[in-house]
Design a protein around this motif. Structure first.
Motif, PDB file in Angstrom:
ATOM      1  N   LEU A 115       0.707  -1.348   0.063  1.00  0.00           N
ATOM      2  CA  LEU A 115      -0.014   0.022   0.306  1.00  0.00           C
ATOM      3  C   LEU A 115       1.066   1.305  -0.124  1.00  0.00           C
ATOM      4  N   ARG A 116       1.866   1.160   0.885  1.00  0.00           N
ATOM      5  CA  ARG A 116       2.839   2.261   0.732  1.00  0.00           C
ATOM      6  C   ARG A 116       3.372   2.884  -0.593  1.00  0.00           C
ATOM      7  N   ASN A 117       3.758   1.737  -1.493  1.00  0.00           N
ATOM      8  CA  ASN A 117       4.241   2.029  -2.647  1.00  0.00           C
ATOM      9  C   ASN A 117       3.136   2.405  -3.633  1.00  0.00           C
ATOM     10  N   THR A 118       2.107   1.764  -3.291  1.00  0.00           N
ATOM     11  CA  THR A 118       0.701   2.409  -4.304  1.00  0.00           C
ATOM     12  C   THR A 118       0.520   3.990  -3.973  1.00  0.00           C
ATOM     13  N   VAL A 119       0.455   4.117  -2.673  1.00  0.00           N
ATOM     14  CA  VAL A 119       0.299   5.714  -2.425  1.00  0.00           C
ATOM     15  C   VAL A 119       1.282   6.529  -2.903  1.00  0.00           C
ATOM     16  N   THR A 120       2.558   6.051  -2.588  1.00  0.00           N
ATOM     17  CA  THR A 120       3.658   6.937  -3.098  1.00  0.00           C
ATOM     18  C   THR A 120       3.687   7.182  -4.599  1.00  0.00           C
ATOM     19  N   ARG A 121       3.448   6.209  -5.685  1.00  0.00           N
ATOM     20  CA  ARG A 121       3.363   6.125  -6.950  1.00  0.00           C
ATOM     21  C   ARG A 121       2.339   7.064  -7.203  1.00  0.00           C
ATOM     22  N   PHE A 122       1.178   7.110  -6.513  1.00  0.00           N
ATOM     23  CA  PHE A 122      -0.127   7.870  -7.122  1.00  0.00           C
ATOM     24  C   PHE A 122       0.424   9.457  -6.967  1.00  0.00           C
ATOM     25  N   GLY A 123       0.962   9.691  -5.585  1.00  0.00           N
ATOM     26  CA  GLY A 123       1.307  10.947  -5.492  1.00  0.00           C
ATOM     27  C   GLY A 123       2.356  11.623  -6.314  1.00  0.00           C
ATOM     28  N   LEU A 124       3.261  10.685  -6.710  1.00  0.00           N
ATOM     29  CA  LEU A 124       4.745  11.114  -7.394  1.00  0.00           C
ATOM     30  C   LEU A 124       4.420  11.299  -8.952  1.00  0.00           C
ATOM     31  N   GLN A 125       3.166  10.797  -9.419  1.00  0.00           N
ATOM     32  CA  GLN A 125       2.892  10.820 -10.826  1.00  0.00           C
ATOM     33  C   GLN A 125       2.679  12.302 -11.324  1.00  0.00           C
ATOM     34  N   SER A 126       2.274  13.106 -10.326  1.00  0.00           N
ATOM     35  CA  SER A 126       1.976  14.483 -10.576  1.00  0.00           C
ATOM     36  C   SER A 126       3.123  15.224 -10.431  1.00  0.00           C
ATOM     37  N   VAL A 127       4.255  15.050 -10.053  1.00  0.00           N
ATOM     38  CA  VAL A 127       5.471  15.747 -10.096  1.00  0.00           C
ATOM     39  C   VAL A 127       6.115  16.040 -11.299  1.00  0.00           C
ATOM     40  N   ASP A 128       6.445  17.276 -11.450  1.00  0.00           N
ATOM     41  CA  ASP A 128       7.083  17.780 -12.842  1.00  0.00           C
ATOM     42  C   ASP A 128       8.398  17.660 -12.948  1.00  0.00           C
ATOM     43  N   GLN A 129       9.184  17.797 -11.790  1.00  0.00           N
ATOM     44  CA  GLN A 129      10.731  17.811 -11.947  1.00  0.00           C
ATOM     45  C   GLN A 129      11.015  17.300 -10.742  1.00  0.00           C
ATOM     46  N   PHE A 130      12.141  16.213 -10.592  1.00  0.00           N
ATOM     47  CA  PHE A 130      12.563  15.834  -9.558  1.00  0.00           C
ATOM     48  C   PHE A 130      14.108  16.178  -9.465  1.00  0.00           C
ATOM     49  N   VAL A 131      14.686  16.553  -8.431  1.00  0.00           N
ATOM     50  CA  VAL A 131      16.168  16.911  -8.110  1.00  0.00           C
ATOM     51  C   VAL A 131      16.830  15.995  -7.223  1.00  0.00           C
ATOM     52  N   VAL A 132      17.659  15.303  -7.796  1.00  0.00           N
ATOM     53  CA  VAL A 132      18.538  14.244  -6.986  1.00  0.00           C
ATOM     54  C   VAL A 132      19.911  14.778  -6.931  1.00  0.00           C
ATOM     55  N   HIS A 133      20.545  13.945  -6.041  1.00  0.00           N
ATOM     56  CA  HIS A 133      22.007  14.374  -5.615  1.00  0.00           C
ATOM     57  C   HIS A 133      22.821  13.440  -5.838  1.00  0.00           C
ATOM     58  N   TYR A 134      22.291  12.260  -6.646  1.00  0.00           N
ATOM     59  CA  TYR A 134      23.018  11.389  -7.263  1.00  0.00           C
ATOM     60  C   TYR A 134      22.668  10.846  -8.560  1.00  0.00           C
ATOM     61  N   ARG A 135      23.517  10.748  -9.599  1.00  0.00           N
ATOM     62  CA  ARG A 135      23.027  10.329 -10.746  1.00  0.00           C
ATOM     63  C   ARG A 135      22.235   8.835 -10.849  1.00  0.00           C
ATOM     64  N   ARG A 136      22.875   7.990 -10.099  1.00  0.00           N
ATOM     65  CA  ARG A 136      22.271   6.739  -9.864  1.00  0.00           C
ATOM     66  C   ARG A 136      20.683   6.647  -9.429  1.00  0.00           C
ATOM     67  N   GLU A 137      20.535   7.677  -8.725  1.00  0.00           N
ATOM     68  CA  GLU A 137      19.074   7.729  -8.089  1.00  0.00           C
ATOM     69  C   GLU A 137      17.981   7.867  -9.298  1.00  0.00           C
TER      70      GLU A 137
END
Length: 352
Positions: A115-137
């Motif tokens: 369920l945690r993954n389902t909720v997380t995926r649902f929310g993150l689908q509407s993110v327009d830009q992610f900023v990560v601090h490692y290219r691997r991420e």
């Protein structure tokens, strides 16, 4: 034609009611941007005293409250700092069909299931830009959460110039280690057993649960951030022992602070470390889970103080060249320009 300033609302647990608190927005001076900050409505507390690494229900409730406050500011763009805010803001955006562009800065999280993954995926689908601090991420998160890889952007961890109070650290030589996430204190404790030097450790409680440590190790849970920085700065070796339990990079905040402080670091050579550190130049990197290699690195620094001094000086120069908040703030301003331009292109195409 003068464009109307866009309102960028930044939602971060690092802000408080003290309006003097700043982050990268302090280095964005464009006249076409208005930057508004919103903090967590309830402080996170001392992470060293937490008994579990995940956020609990009460913490999520406060993330929700703060995110609602951020949306009531009517942002043209909402920037969240840390993944919890990104998930909550994404869910609100999808449920209420909001058009507000959403930027998830400092997005670092673990793999979730059920369920945690389902909720997380649902929310993150509407993110327009992610900023990560490692290219691997970018590769990992794109696979885990179904977000297109082109939505991910790399930026170095931002940190301000740092100093430390010499009075908060012992005068006699000592080895220091700190941190909680994916730490390998079992290997570290084995490496320092009977080492002829004092050892101080400031871990989160969950990181040492079930472990015993040698008699020459002083474990401190009740410790302040100024004390941690002083201990890291003046240690013969500031050790960051990391596990290989996760595909994700870990320890970044700790060793970037080490760079900014100019501390002498010994770091487990795990995923992502070499994006920030160079073996023999800015730190000594040792194979993970290798007691002998870690002990040998520590002994070399005990035997040769000039080596430690050189590593620390190189580390600070490198940290200021890559991770200094002024430099990262300039990059943050360019990111906001890009998000605004993408939104304007989308709006223009939809009206044609």
């Amino acid at each position: 034609m003068i464009r109307k300033p866009w309102k960028f609302v930044i939602l971060s647990p690092m802000y408080s009611d003290d309006t003097s608190d700043t982050w990268l927005e302090a280095f964005v001076h464009d006249t076409d941007k208005t930057l508004v900050t919103v903090g967590l409505k309830r402080p996170l507390g001392n992470w060293h005293l937490k008994s579990r690494p995940r956020s609990g229900a009460i913490e999520w409730w406060h993330y929700l409250r703060s995110t609602i406050v951020a949306f009531t500011k009517r942002p043209d763009v909402l920037v969240t700092v840390l993944p919890q805010f990104a998930v909550v803001a994404g869910i609100i955006k999808r449920v209420f069909r909001l058009k507000t562009p959403l930027v998830a800065y400092w997005f670092n999280t673990g793999h979730t299931e059920g369920l945690r993954n389902t909720v997380t995926r649902f929310g993150l689908q509407s993110v327009d830009q992610f900023v990560v601090h490692y290219r691997r991420e970018a590769d990992l998160y794109a696979g885990w959460f179904g977000a297109p890889k082109e939505k991910f952007r790399f930026a170095y961890f931002p940190k301000p110039p740092m100093s430390a109070d010499r009075a908060l650290a012992p005068l006699e030589p000592y080895v220091f280690a700190t941190g909680t996430g994916y730490r390998d204190y079992a290997t570290f404790f084995a490496a320092v057993t009977d080492l002829p030097i004092r050892v101080i450790v400031a871990p989160g409680r969950s990181a040492v649960k079930g472990l015993t440590w040698p008699s020459n190790v002083d474990v401190r849970f009740e410790i302040t951030l100024p004390e941690i920085r002083a201990l890291a700065k003046y240690a013969v070796a500031n050790v960051i022992p990391l596990t290989t339990e996760s595909e994700l990079p870990a320890g970044g905040v700790t060793y970037v602070e080490g760079l900014m402080l100019g501390s002498t670091m010994v770091v487990s050579d795990t995923s992502g470390v070499r994006e920030y550190l160079e073996n023999g130049e800015t730190a000594l990197l040792v194979p993970p889970l290798d007691v002998r290699a870690m002990r040998a690195a520590l002994q070399s620094l005990i035997d040769d103080p000039t080596l430690g001094k050189s590593l620390g000086e190189n580390a600070q120069r490198h940290g200021h060249a890559t991770c200094l908040d002024v430099r990262c703030g300039e990059e943050f301003g360019r990111l906001l320009d890009d998000v605004r331009a993408a939104r304007e292109r989308k709006s223009s195409s939809s009206t044609q």
